[in-house]
Design a protein around this motif. Structure first.
Motif, PDB file in Angstrom:
ATOM      1  N   LEU A 190      -2.636   1.778 -12.428  1.00 34.83           N
ATOM      2  CA  LEU A 190      -1.863   1.364 -10.969  1.00 34.83           C
ATOM      3  C   LEU A 190      -2.240  -0.395 -10.931  1.00 34.83           C
ATOM      4  O   LEU A 190      -0.542  -0.835 -10.829  1.00 34.83           O
ATOM      5  CB  LEU A 190      -2.789   1.951  -9.402  1.00 34.83           C
ATOM      6  CG  LEU A 190      -2.001   3.007  -9.290  1.00 34.83           C
ATOM      7  CD1 LEU A 190      -3.094   3.745  -8.075  1.00 34.83           C
ATOM      8  CD2 LEU A 190      -0.775   3.157  -9.371  1.00 34.83           C
ATOM      9  N   SER A 191      -2.744  -0.412 -11.688  1.00 35.05           N
ATOM     10  CA  SER A 191      -2.233  -2.537 -11.386  1.00 35.05           C
ATOM     11  C   SER A 191      -1.515  -2.761 -12.729  1.00 35.05           C
ATOM     12  O   SER A 191      -0.776  -3.001 -12.676  1.00 35.05           O
ATOM     13  CB  SER A 191      -4.254  -2.829 -12.122  1.00 35.05           C
ATOM     14  OG  SER A 191      -5.006  -2.872 -11.041  1.00 35.05           O
ATOM     15  N   GLU A 192      -2.060  -2.059 -13.718  1.00 37.13           N
ATOM     16  CA  GLU A 192      -0.994  -1.721 -14.956  1.00 37.13           C
ATOM     17  C   GLU A 192       0.527  -1.634 -15.283  1.00 37.13           C
ATOM     18  O   GLU A 192       1.929  -2.381 -15.404  1.00 37.13           O
ATOM     19  CB  GLU A 192      -1.594  -1.491 -16.589  1.00 37.13           C
ATOM     20  CG  GLU A 192      -2.151  -1.790 -17.364  1.00 37.13           C
ATOM     21  CD  GLU A 192      -2.504  -0.863 -18.223  1.00 37.13           C
ATOM     22  OE1 GLU A 192      -2.241  -0.135 -18.415  1.00 37.13           O
ATOM     23  OE2 GLU A 192      -3.977  -0.334 -18.319  1.00 37.13           O
ATOM     24  N   ALA A 193       0.887  -0.705 -13.405  1.00 37.24           N
ATOM     25  CA  ALA A 193       2.245  -0.590 -12.916  1.00 37.24           C
ATOM     26  C   ALA A 193       2.618  -2.107 -12.020  1.00 37.24           C
ATOM     27  O   ALA A 193       4.030  -1.577 -11.812  1.00 37.24           O
ATOM     28  CB  ALA A 193       2.419   0.510 -11.883  1.00 37.24           C
ATOM     29  N   GLY A 194       1.636  -2.650 -11.488  1.00 34.87           N
ATOM     30  CA  GLY A 194       2.365  -3.850 -11.073  1.00 34.87           C
ATOM     31  C   GLY A 194       1.417  -3.817  -9.983  1.00 34.87           C
ATOM     32  O   GLY A 194       2.303  -4.782  -9.226  1.00 34.87           O
ATOM     33  N   PHE A 195       0.618  -2.354  -9.424  1.00 32.91           N
ATOM     34  CA  PHE A 195       0.645  -2.794  -7.866  1.00 32.91           C
ATOM     35  C   PHE A 195      -0.981  -3.826  -8.236  1.00 32.91           C
ATOM     36  O   PHE A 195      -1.741  -3.849  -8.678  1.00 32.91           O
ATOM     37  CB  PHE A 195      -0.299  -1.406  -7.365  1.00 32.91           C
ATOM     38  CG  PHE A 195       1.433  -0.627  -7.369  1.00 32.91           C
ATOM     39  CD1 PHE A 195       1.680  -0.684  -6.000  1.00 32.91           C
ATOM     40  CD2 PHE A 195       1.679   0.258  -8.545  1.00 32.91           C
ATOM     41  CE1 PHE A 195       3.166   0.234  -6.143  1.00 32.91           C
ATOM     42  CE2 PHE A 195       2.474   1.609  -8.467  1.00 32.91           C
ATOM     43  CZ  PHE A 195       3.389   1.233  -7.264  1.00 32.91           C
ATOM     44  N   GLN A 196      -0.969  -4.565  -6.408  1.00 34.18           N
ATOM     45  CA  GLN A 196      -2.070  -5.681  -6.721  1.00 34.18           C
ATOM     46  C   GLN A 196      -3.540  -4.596  -5.988  1.00 34.18           C
ATOM     47  O   GLN A 196      -3.235  -3.400  -5.882  1.00 34.18           O
ATOM     48  CB  GLN A 196      -1.982  -6.445  -5.329  1.00 34.18           C
ATOM     49  CG  GLN A 196      -0.669  -7.682  -5.374  1.00 34.18           C
ATOM     50  CD  GLN A 196      -0.073  -8.579  -4.424  1.00 34.18           C
ATOM     51  OE1 GLN A 196      -1.236  -8.266  -3.513  1.00 34.18           O
ATOM     52  NE2 GLN A 196       0.259  -9.497  -4.867  1.00 34.18           N
ATOM     53  N   LYS A 197      -4.695  -5.128  -6.332  1.00 36.70           N
ATOM     54  CA  LYS A 197      -6.210  -4.555  -6.841  1.00 36.70           C
ATOM     55  C   LYS A 197      -5.774  -3.548  -4.828  1.00 36.70           C
ATOM     56  O   LYS A 197      -6.829  -2.708  -5.167  1.00 36.70           O
ATOM     57  CB  LYS A 197      -7.050  -4.929  -7.444  1.00 36.70           C
ATOM     58  CG  LYS A 197      -7.113  -4.735  -8.563  1.00 36.70           C
ATOM     59  CD  LYS A 197      -8.494  -4.888  -9.744  1.00 36.70           C
ATOM     60  CE  LYS A 197      -7.954  -5.000 -10.932  1.00 36.70           C
ATOM     61  NZ  LYS A 197      -8.321  -3.349 -11.020  1.00 36.70           N
TER      62      LYS A 197
ATOM     63  N   MET B 107       0.997  -1.336   0.192  1.00 40.18           N
ATOM     64  CA  MET B 107      -0.320  -0.140   0.169  1.00 40.18           C
ATOM     65  C   MET B 107       0.534   1.217  -0.383  1.00 40.18           C
ATOM     66  O   MET B 107       0.476   2.432  -0.760  1.00 40.18           O
ATOM     67  CB  MET B 107      -1.237   0.272   1.006  1.00 40.18           C
ATOM     68  CG  MET B 107      -1.306   1.347   1.257  1.00 40.18           C
ATOM     69  SD  MET B 107      -2.710   1.246   3.080  1.00 40.18           S
ATOM     70  CE  MET B 107      -2.442   2.675   3.150  1.00 40.18           C
ATOM     71  N   PHE B 108       1.809   0.979   0.979  1.00 40.18           N
ATOM     72  CA  PHE B 108       2.608   2.641   0.808  1.00 40.18           C
ATOM     73  C   PHE B 108       3.291   3.187  -0.498  1.00 40.18           C
ATOM     74  O   PHE B 108       2.911   3.795  -0.862  1.00 40.18           O
ATOM     75  CB  PHE B 108       3.362   2.463   1.589  1.00 40.18           C
ATOM     76  CG  PHE B 108       4.546   3.628   2.727  1.00 40.18           C
ATOM     77  CD1 PHE B 108       3.776   5.176   2.722  1.00 40.18           C
ATOM     78  CD2 PHE B 108       6.066   4.209   2.254  1.00 40.18           C
ATOM     79  CE1 PHE B 108       4.201   5.930   4.090  1.00 40.18           C
ATOM     80  CE2 PHE B 108       6.492   5.159   2.422  1.00 40.18           C
ATOM     81  CZ  PHE B 108       5.237   5.684   3.096  1.00 40.18           C
ATOM     82  N   GLU B 109       3.790   1.916  -1.374  1.00 35.97           N
ATOM     83  CA  GLU B 109       5.158   1.957  -1.969  1.00 35.97           C
ATOM     84  C   GLU B 109       3.938   2.114  -3.302  1.00 35.97           C
ATOM     85  O   GLU B 109       4.159   3.300  -4.110  1.00 35.97           O
ATOM     86  CB  GLU B 109       5.536   0.043  -2.774  1.00 35.97           C
ATOM     87  CG  GLU B 109       6.135   0.013  -1.917  1.00 35.97           C
ATOM     88  CD  GLU B 109       5.679  -0.813  -0.074  1.00 35.97           C
ATOM     89  OE1 GLU B 109       4.885  -0.791  -0.724  1.00 35.97           O
ATOM     90  OE2 GLU B 109       6.470  -1.172   0.743  1.00 35.97           O
ATOM     91  N   CYS B 110       2.487   2.134  -3.125  1.00 34.99           N
ATOM     92  CA  CYS B 110       1.583   2.360  -3.562  1.00 34.99           C
ATOM     93  C   CYS B 110       1.086   3.812  -3.956  1.00 34.99           C
ATOM     94  O   CYS B 110       1.410   4.996  -4.743  1.00 34.99           O
ATOM     95  CB  CYS B 110       0.647   1.788  -4.094  1.00 34.99           C
ATOM     96  SG  CYS B 110      -0.572   2.275  -5.960  1.00 34.99           S
ATOM     97  N   LEU B 111       1.093   4.282  -2.582  1.00 35.96           N
ATOM     98  CA  LEU B 111       1.164   5.678  -2.300  1.00 35.96           C
ATOM     99  C   LEU B 111       2.540   7.143  -2.739  1.00 35.96           C
ATOM    100  O   LEU B 111       2.107   7.628  -3.572  1.00 35.96           O
ATOM    101  CB  LEU B 111       1.259   5.979  -0.746  1.00 35.96           C
ATOM    102  CG  LEU B 111      -0.435   5.780  -0.495  1.00 35.96           C
ATOM    103  CD1 LEU B 111      -0.790   5.691   1.105  1.00 35.96           C
ATOM    104  CD2 LEU B 111      -1.039   6.785  -0.828  1.00 35.96           C
ATOM    105  N   MET B 112       3.090   5.761  -2.538  1.00 30.30           N
ATOM    106  CA  MET B 112       4.669   7.363  -3.011  1.00 30.30           C
ATOM    107  C   MET B 112       4.452   7.197  -4.543  1.00 30.30           C
ATOM    108  O   MET B 112       5.013   8.404  -5.304  1.00 30.30           O
ATOM    109  CB  MET B 112       5.859   6.441  -2.402  1.00 30.30           C
ATOM    110  CG  MET B 112       6.411   6.420  -0.959  1.00 30.30           C
ATOM    111  SD  MET B 112       7.109   5.630  -0.276  1.00 30.30           S
ATOM    112  CE  MET B 112       8.980   6.150  -1.148  1.00 30.30           C
TER     113      MET B 112
END
Length: 157
Positions: free
Chosen positions: A30-37, A1-6
């Protein structure tokens, strides 16, 4: 989650892209960038919580003289924010980067981060995210940015 925020902060707040884009489009990107939903949904909820706090803040109080008091952290806050993090919050308030209102926003948002190893470096990003969109906080934002990215590598506090 924090990596997604950054990632969101670095790629959307510092660019000319529309930060207020539709959640579905942002979630897909963001999902395409590799972050889990799940991480994306939690990050977006965190940002919505920050926006709610900013919308309810009395901005006239931000320019008033700070109170001469000491913030005592709750037990839960101490669990989430270690001694170094708490000391950094005190430091930022003592040099004028944070005032009592922004300090409370930072503490509330920092304790909402789901991380087993939340560090001072993570806290610095939370402070930047909180200050970035607040009116009349550009000087505090710039001051913290200077501390974070000081090429001299000196001691922060």
């Amino acid at each position: 989650m924090f990596e997604c925020l950054m990632y969101l902060f670095e790629n959307y707040n510092h660019s000319e892209m529309d930060v207020m884009m539709e959640n579905k489009i942002l979630t897909d990107e963001l999902s395409e960038a590799g972050f889990q939903k799940d991480a994306v949904f939690k990050a977006l909820a965190w940002i919505e919580g920050l926006a709610d706090m900013q919308n309810s803040l009395d901005y006239s109080a931000l320019s008033q003289q700070p109170l001469q008091s000491v913030r005592v952290f709750t037990t839960n806050e101490c669990v989430q924010l270690d001694k170094e993090c708490r000391g950094f919050v005190y430091f930022l308030e003592s040099i004028g980067v944070l005032n009592p209102e922004t300090r409370e926003m930072v503490i509330e948002r920092a304790t909402q981060i789901e991380s087993k190893s939340f560090s001072v470096d993570d806290l610095k990003w939370v402070v930047l995210m909180v200050l970035f969109n607040l009116p009349d906080q550009q000087a505090a934002f710039t001051q913290l940015e200077g501390l974070m990215f000081d090429e001299g590598g000196g001691t922060m506090h």
